[in-house]
Write a protein that holds these residues in place. Structure first.
Motif, PDB file in Angstrom:
ATOM      1  N   LYS A  47       0.334  -1.247  -0.140  1.00 39.11           N
ATOM      2  CA  LYS A  47      -0.146  -0.278  -0.261  1.00 39.11           C
ATOM      3  C   LYS A  47       0.787   1.032  -0.057  1.00 39.11           C
ATOM      4  O   LYS A  47       2.118   1.357   0.098  1.00 39.11           O
ATOM      5  CB  LYS A  47      -1.130   0.206   1.202  1.00 39.11           C
ATOM      6  N   ALA A  48       0.133   2.360  -0.013  1.00 40.08           N
ATOM      7  CA  ALA A  48       0.508   3.433  -0.417  1.00 40.08           C
ATOM      8  C   ALA A  48       0.293   5.177   0.355  1.00 40.08           C
ATOM      9  O   ALA A  48      -1.109   5.033  -0.122  1.00 40.08           O
ATOM     10  CB  ALA A  48       1.579   4.236  -1.110  1.00 40.08           C
ATOM     11  N   PRO A  49       0.703   5.706   1.389  1.00 38.40           N
ATOM     12  CA  PRO A  49      -0.055   7.002   1.799  1.00 38.40           C
ATOM     13  C   PRO A  49      -0.136   7.996   0.920  1.00 38.40           C
ATOM     14  O   PRO A  49      -0.350   7.576  -0.439  1.00 38.40           O
ATOM     15  CB  PRO A  49       1.191   7.439   2.945  1.00 38.40           C
ATOM     16  N   THR A  50      -1.376   8.723   1.318  1.00 38.50           N
ATOM     17  CA  THR A  50      -1.554   9.761   0.581  1.00 38.50           C
ATOM     18  C   THR A  50      -0.758  11.052   0.623  1.00 38.50           C
ATOM     19  O   THR A  50       0.028  10.983   1.764  1.00 38.50           O
ATOM     20  CB  THR A  50      -3.395  10.508   0.979  1.00 38.50           C
ATOM     21  N   TYR A  51      -0.496  11.326   0.206  1.00 41.25           N
ATOM     22  CA  TYR A  51      -0.057  12.920   0.362  1.00 41.25           C
ATOM     23  C   TYR A  51       0.113  13.422   1.222  1.00 41.25           C
ATOM     24  O   TYR A  51       1.434  13.645   2.283  1.00 41.25           O
ATOM     25  CB  TYR A  51       0.198  13.988  -1.125  1.00 41.25           C
ATOM     26  N   PRO A  52      -1.326  14.115   1.960  1.00 39.09           N
ATOM     27  CA  PRO A  52      -1.294  14.231   3.402  1.00 39.09           C
ATOM     28  C   PRO A  52      -0.560  13.749   4.230  1.00 39.09           C
ATOM     29  O   PRO A  52      -0.068  14.151   4.655  1.00 39.09           O
ATOM     30  CB  PRO A  52      -2.432  14.573   3.589  1.00 39.09           C
ATOM     31  N   GLN A  53      -0.873  11.990   4.273  1.00 35.83           N
ATOM     32  CA  GLN A  53       0.220  11.259   4.582  1.00 35.83           C
ATOM     33  C   GLN A  53       1.083  11.535   4.860  1.00 35.83           C
ATOM     34  O   GLN A  53       1.650  11.570   5.812  1.00 35.83           O
ATOM     35  CB  GLN A  53      -1.072   9.884   4.542  1.00 35.83           C
ATOM     36  N   LEU A  54       2.601  11.130   3.649  1.00 33.25           N
ATOM     37  CA  LEU A  54       2.915  11.688   3.249  1.00 33.25           C
ATOM     38  C   LEU A  54       4.163  12.544   4.027  1.00 33.25           C
ATOM     39  O   LEU A  54       5.014  12.539   4.668  1.00 33.25           O
ATOM     40  CB  LEU A  54       3.700  11.557   1.950  1.00 33.25           C
ATOM     41  N   GLU A  55       3.274  13.655   4.005  1.00 36.12           N
ATOM     42  CA  GLU A  55       3.927  15.345   4.618  1.00 36.12           C
ATOM     43  C   GLU A  55       3.792  15.009   5.988  1.00 36.12           C
ATOM     44  O   GLU A  55       4.807  15.539   6.952  1.00 36.12           O
ATOM     45  CB  GLU A  55       2.629  16.557   4.458  1.00 36.12           C
ATOM     46  N   THR A  56       2.821  14.309   6.428  1.00 36.90           N
ATOM     47  CA  THR A  56       2.763  14.094   7.675  1.00 36.90           C
ATOM     48  C   THR A  56       4.010  13.369   8.207  1.00 36.90           C
ATOM     49  O   THR A  56       4.739  13.389   9.074  1.00 36.90           O
ATOM     50  CB  THR A  56       1.309  14.051   8.660  1.00 36.90           C
ATOM     51  N   LEU A  57       3.955  12.424   7.796  1.00 39.54           N
ATOM     52  CA  LEU A  57       5.009  11.361   8.058  1.00 39.54           C
ATOM     53  C   LEU A  57       6.490  12.746   7.976  1.00 39.54           C
ATOM     54  O   LEU A  57       6.974  12.065   8.916  1.00 39.54           O
ATOM     55  CB  LEU A  57       5.159  10.174   7.041  1.00 39.54           C
ATOM     56  N   ALA A  58       6.864  13.048   6.714  1.00 38.98           N
ATOM     57  CA  ALA A  58       8.108  13.275   6.767  1.00 38.98           C
ATOM     58  C   ALA A  58       8.291  14.845   7.334  1.00 38.98           C
ATOM     59  O   ALA A  58       9.537  14.458   8.242  1.00 38.98           O
ATOM     60  CB  ALA A  58       8.276  13.904   5.311  1.00 38.98           C
ATOM     61  N   TYR A  59       7.527  15.707   8.073  1.00 37.11           N
ATOM     62  CA  TYR A  59       7.183  16.935   8.870  1.00 37.11           C
ATOM     63  C   TYR A  59       7.212  16.791  10.109  1.00 37.11           C
ATOM     64  O   TYR A  59       7.983  17.105  10.837  1.00 37.11           O
ATOM     65  CB  TYR A  59       6.846  18.010   8.150  1.00 37.11           C
ATOM     66  N   GLN A  60       6.459  15.704  10.399  1.00 37.17           N
ATOM     67  CA  GLN A  60       5.504  15.972  11.775  1.00 37.17           C
ATOM     68  C   GLN A  60       6.161  14.627  12.050  1.00 37.17           C
ATOM     69  O   GLN A  60       6.620  14.254  13.864  1.00 37.17           O
ATOM     70  CB  GLN A  60       4.161  15.894  11.948  1.00 37.17           C
ATOM     71  N   VAL A  61       6.774  13.645  12.233  1.00 33.16           N
ATOM     72  CA  VAL A  61       6.747  12.299  12.608  1.00 33.16           C
ATOM     73  C   VAL A  61       7.981  11.256  11.993  1.00 33.16           C
ATOM     74  O   VAL A  61       9.413  11.772  13.443  1.00 33.16           O
ATOM     75  CB  VAL A  61       6.279  10.851  11.693  1.00 33.16           C
ATOM     76  N   TYR A  62       9.030  12.021  11.055  1.00 32.69           N
ATOM     77  CA  TYR A  62      10.374  11.639  10.856  1.00 32.69           C
ATOM     78  C   TYR A  62      11.036  12.714  10.378  1.00 32.69           C
ATOM     79  O   TYR A  62      12.604  12.901  10.753  1.00 32.69           O
ATOM     80  CB  TYR A  62      10.818  11.210  10.148  1.00 32.69           C
ATOM     81  N   LYS A  63      10.918  13.962  10.984  1.00 35.12           N
ATOM     82  CA  LYS A  63      11.828  15.483  10.550  1.00 35.12           C
ATOM     83  C   LYS A  63      12.638  14.905   9.634  1.00 35.12           C
ATOM     84  O   LYS A  63      14.007  16.203   9.360  1.00 35.12           O
ATOM     85  CB  LYS A  63      11.815  15.687  11.837  1.00 35.12           C
ATOM     86  N   ARG A  64      11.499  14.977   7.963  1.00 38.19           N
ATOM     87  CA  ARG A  64      12.951  14.816   6.940  1.00 38.19           C
ATOM     88  C   ARG A  64      11.968  15.854   6.415  1.00 38.19           C
ATOM     89  O   ARG A  64      10.874  16.055   6.106  1.00 38.19           O
ATOM     90  CB  ARG A  64      12.720  13.381   6.571  1.00 38.19           C
ATOM     91  N   PRO A  65      13.456  15.778   5.058  1.00 36.77           N
ATOM     92  CA  PRO A  65      12.602  16.647   3.489  1.00 36.77           C
ATOM     93  C   PRO A  65      11.962  16.207   3.142  1.00 36.77           C
ATOM     94  O   PRO A  65      11.617  14.731   2.991  1.00 36.77           O
ATOM     95  CB  PRO A  65      13.742  16.834   2.883  1.00 36.77           C
ATOM     96  N   LEU A  66      10.798  16.582   2.467  1.00 40.24           N
ATOM     97  CA  LEU A  66       9.786  15.531   1.325  1.00 40.24           C
ATOM     98  C   LEU A  66      10.547  14.626   0.687  1.00 40.24           C
ATOM     99  O   LEU A  66      10.626  13.876   0.122  1.00 40.24           O
ATOM    100  CB  LEU A  66       8.909  16.379   1.067  1.00 40.24           C
ATOM    101  N   ALA A  67      11.122  15.285  -0.058  1.00 41.11           N
ATOM    102  CA  ALA A  67      11.953  14.634  -1.255  1.00 41.11           C
ATOM    103  C   ALA A  67      12.929  13.376  -1.013  1.00 41.11           C
ATOM    104  O   ALA A  67      13.632  13.162  -1.931  1.00 41.11           O
ATOM    105  CB  ALA A  67      13.331  15.882  -1.594  1.00 41.11           C
ATOM    106  N   VAL A  68      13.371  13.637   0.013  1.00 43.35           N
ATOM    107  CA  VAL A  68      14.229  12.149   0.804  1.00 43.35           C
ATOM    108  C   VAL A  68      13.756  11.083   0.100  1.00 43.35           C
ATOM    109  O   VAL A  68      13.683   9.993   0.015  1.00 43.35           O
ATOM    110  CB  VAL A  68      14.517  11.867   1.660  1.00 43.35           C
ATOM    111  N   PHE A  69      11.948  11.303   0.574  1.00 45.34           N
ATOM    112  CA  PHE A  69      11.106   9.930   0.207  1.00 45.34           C
ATOM    113  C   PHE A  69      11.462   9.510  -1.260  1.00 45.34           C
ATOM    114  O   PHE A  69      10.454   8.266  -1.502  1.00 45.34           O
ATOM    115  CB  PHE A  69       9.818  10.082   0.720  1.00 45.34           C
ATOM    116  N   PHE A  70      11.690  10.337  -1.835  1.00 44.36           N
ATOM    117  CA  PHE A  70      11.577  10.073  -3.651  1.00 44.36           C
ATOM    118  C   PHE A  70      13.136   9.729  -3.768  1.00 44.36           C
ATOM    119  O   PHE A  70      13.041   9.922  -4.899  1.00 44.36           O
ATOM    120  CB  PHE A  70      10.942  11.277  -4.544  1.00 44.36           C
ATOM    121  N   LEU A  71      13.605   9.647  -2.764  1.00 47.84           N
ATOM    122  CA  LEU A  71      15.273   8.617  -3.268  1.00 47.84           C
ATOM    123  C   LEU A  71      15.358   7.510  -4.191  1.00 47.84           C
ATOM    124  O   LEU A  71      14.581   7.034  -3.404  1.00 47.84           O
ATOM    125  CB  LEU A  71      16.390   9.086  -2.270  1.00 47.84           C
ATOM    126  N   PRO A  72      15.973   7.658  -4.970  1.00 47.86           N
ATOM    127  CA  PRO A  72      15.660   5.182  -5.141  1.00 47.86           C
ATOM    128  C   PRO A  72      16.071   4.476  -3.742  1.00 47.86           C
ATOM    129  O   PRO A  72      15.901   3.808  -4.558  1.00 47.86           O
ATOM    130  CB  PRO A  72      17.118   5.831  -6.722  1.00 47.86           C
TER     131      PRO A  72
END
Length: 311
Positions: A47-72
């Motif tokens: 499965k995959a998260p929605t874009y709002p869920q991914l933003e929450t994961l990146a910025y609030q949970v993991y404290k990572r730039p969103l772009a990191v999640f699109f690395l290979p």
């Protein structure tokens, strides 16, 4: 479109981001108010998260730039469990997310300092270039070399009017010797601080929510780690030392002993306590306080250690 599953994120990125802040699948699910099965499915790629869920994961949970999640693939990054050897494995496995983030922030500071100073340390006399420590060498001599390099005489130390002044004095001397010192309040209260060794830009990071006298002791404890050319991560309660392997036990006790010896030189301490009774129980709090204030320490951060070893 915004609420459709995001495509292009490798499943291992999700797992790497979670593990890199010490969270479990259940922890992440609770923070997102989702079922753990959903988070596990993202990491499995079913499965995959929605874009709002991914933003929450990146910025609030993991404290990572969103772009990191699109690395290979996940970027190279050392986990604290491999970076620090001064806490038992059980303690390393229970590091709080906040502590992971402080360690990550410290690495970012080192990188920023490297860019800012063009890979050079601005200090004129780097302490680790002239003072190295060895657990097999006499303690008092090594502590005195640290004092001499820092330029802190006992007379200067005694003149500091408060623990605030003492912390500022020790910190400035250590920073003038080329070691960068940062402070922040830890949510994981039992952590006293850590250090990151580096041949150019070593760094000490203190828990600012502890007392000033404890911060002074932690500052010198972590400096000892750096002068042994190793990273260190320490707790307020020294009981963790007993759970370490023998070699690490010896190192941690040595760093405590160096910190105590720098703060409370044996020769002066023996002169100040020559009239103390062999049984310390009758000593009043006033007498203890007077002795502690002489060196700018607390009983917990150095004085008890010195009493046990000298009296």
């Amino acid at each position: 479109m915004r609420y459709e599953p995001v495509t292009g994120v490798q499943p291992e990125i999700f797992r790497w981001a979670r593990v890199s802040v010490g969270l479990s699948v259940t922890d992440v699910a609770a923070m997102l108010k989702r079922n753990p099965e959903d988070v596990a499915a993202w990491e499995a790629g079913t499965k995959a998260p929605t874009y709002p869920q991914l933003e929450t994961l990146a910025y609030q949970v993991y404290k990572r730039p969103l772009a990191v999640f699109f690395l290979p693939s996940p970027p190279e990054e050392q986990l604290p469990q491999r970076e620090f050897r001064t806490l038992p494995d059980a303690d390393m496995q229970t590091l709080a997310r906040d502590t992971y983030l402080h360690i990550r922030r410290a690495h970012a500071y080192q990188l920023a300092l490297r860019d800012l100073d063009d890979g050079h340390n601005p200090a004129e006399h780097l302490i680790w270039k002239s003072v190295s420590l060895a657990t097999s060498q006499p303690l008092a001599e090594q502590a005195e070399r640290i004092r001499q390099h820092l330029g802190i005489t006992l007379e200067k130390q005694i003149r500091w009017a408060s623990d605030v002044s003492a912390l500022k004095g020790w910190r400035k001397a250590i920073e003038d010797a080329g070691v960068f010192v940062f402070k922040a309040a830890f949510k994981q209260k039992e952590i006293s601080g850590f250090c990151l060794a580096d041949d150019v830009l070593p760094l000490i990071y203190l828990n600012n929510s502890t007392t000033k006298t404890r911060q002074i002791f932690s500052l010198l404890h972590e400096l000892a780690h750096l002068l042994l050319s190793m990273n260190g991560l320490s707790k307020l309660d020294t009981g963790y030392i007993d759970a370490l392997p023998k070699r690490e036990q010896r190192i941690e006790r040595f760093c405590n002993a160096i910190a105590a010896e720098v703060l409370i030189p044996t020769q002066d301490f023996m002169a100040e306590t020559r009239h103390l009774p062999s049984d310390l129980e009758p000593m009043t709090d006033v007498r203890f306080s007077k002795l502690a204030s002489r060196y700018g320490v607390s009983r917990e951060a150095g004085l008890d250690h010195r009493l046990v070893h000298c009296c």
